[in-house]
Design a protein around this motif. Structure first.
Motif, PDB file in Angstrom:
ATOM      1  N   ALA A  57       0.739  -1.230  -0.002  1.00 22.35           N
ATOM      2  CA  ALA A  57      -0.110   0.034   0.145  1.00 22.35           C
ATOM      3  C   ALA A  57       1.083   1.251  -0.113  1.00 22.35           C
ATOM      4  O   ALA A  57       0.630   2.113  -0.695  1.00 22.35           O
ATOM      5  CB  ALA A  57      -0.910  -0.078   1.196  1.00 22.35           C
ATOM      6  N   ASN A  91      -4.702  -3.081  -6.152  1.00 21.17           N
ATOM      7  CA  ASN A  91      -5.142  -2.637  -4.970  1.00 21.17           C
ATOM      8  C   ASN A  91      -6.711  -3.191  -4.733  1.00 21.17           C
ATOM      9  O   ASN A  91      -6.807  -3.510  -3.783  1.00 21.17           O
ATOM     10  CB  ASN A  91      -5.633  -0.935  -5.165  1.00 21.17           C
ATOM     11  N   HIS A 159      -3.204   0.596   4.212  1.00 18.93           N
ATOM     12  CA  HIS A 159      -4.551  -0.411   3.736  1.00 18.93           C
ATOM     13  C   HIS A 159      -4.762  -0.230   2.178  1.00 18.93           C
ATOM     14  O   HIS A 159      -4.436   1.225   1.905  1.00 18.93           O
ATOM     15  CB  HIS A 159      -5.412  -0.310   4.572  1.00 18.93           C
ATOM     16  N   PRO A 160      -5.233  -0.779   1.604  1.00 17.94           N
ATOM     17  CA  PRO A 160      -5.586  -0.763   0.286  1.00 17.94           C
ATOM     18  C   PRO A 160      -6.785   0.254   0.248  1.00 17.94           C
ATOM     19  O   PRO A 160      -7.869   0.208   1.004  1.00 17.94           O
ATOM     20  CB  PRO A 160      -5.886  -1.948  -0.562  1.00 17.94           C
TER      21      PRO A 160
END
Length: 194
Positions: A57, A91, A159-160
């Motif tokens: 990420a 992602n 985080h994505p």
């Protein structure tokens, strides 16, 4: 010779804070983490995946914000857009993996597929993007880009966020806020033990 080792050797030939050297070293670490997740079990597997997820990420966000605008100029708009599109797709998969039980066979299957796409993406960057960026900038500019990349990584989401992936302008606008939420979430999960 493994891809990770080759990437480390190429990175070692560049100045310490050269943007391409930093990215090559990160590509090697990502390969190492994929191997770790695939062989680990239980809590160690979750921890290895969490580290992989966070590195991917942060890495992709920083590439989109710092490298991709230069790549667009040096390697061409089509090349930069292709890499951004790959990152956008990655992602989405990373977000799916994050919601899965790491001990499930579905996780293992999707992780294997994801590893292939991430590896292909890294190889495209290393062959079709990095050389153009490296040859279009002075050593000082490459080191400056490296320092900017590292600075952005300190504040990038862990985080994505599929809604901003592949879009550098959105990363600049939303990334810092998403990062605060992500890093707070990471601390709370760490305190709860997972």
């Amino acid at each position: 010779m493994s891809e990770a080792r080759a990437e480390r050797e190429r990175a070692a030939q560049l100045p310490e804070d050269d943007v391409i050297g930093i990215l090559l070293s990160q590509h090697a670490r990502i390969r190492d983490l994929f191997a770790d997740v695939k062989t680990a079990e239980g809590e160690h597997k979750q921890q290895a995946f969490d580290e992989l997820r966070a590195l991917l990420a942060v890495h992709e966000t920083a590439e989109e914000m710092i490298l991709r605008p230069v790549a667009k100029e040096a390697a061409g708009r089509e090349e930069a857009e292709a890499r951004n599109h790959e990152e956008e797709e990655a992602n989405k998969v990373l977000a799916r993996l994050e919601k899965m039980d790491v001990s499930s066979s579905e996780f293992d299957s999707l992780l294997e597929e994801f590893e292939r796409s991430v590896s292909d993406h890294a190889e495209h960057e290393e062959r079709e993007e990095f050389p153009y960026v490296h040859s279009s900038r002075t050593p000082d500019e490459l080191r400056h880009m490296g320092r900017r990349l590292q600075s952005v990584e300190r504040f990038a989401p862990t985080h994505p966020h599929p809604g901003t992936a592949g879009r550098p302008a959105a990363q600049w606008a939303v990334g810092p806020f998403a990062s605060v939420v992500d890093r707070t979430r990471d601390k709370l999960q760490h305190r709860r033990g997972g």
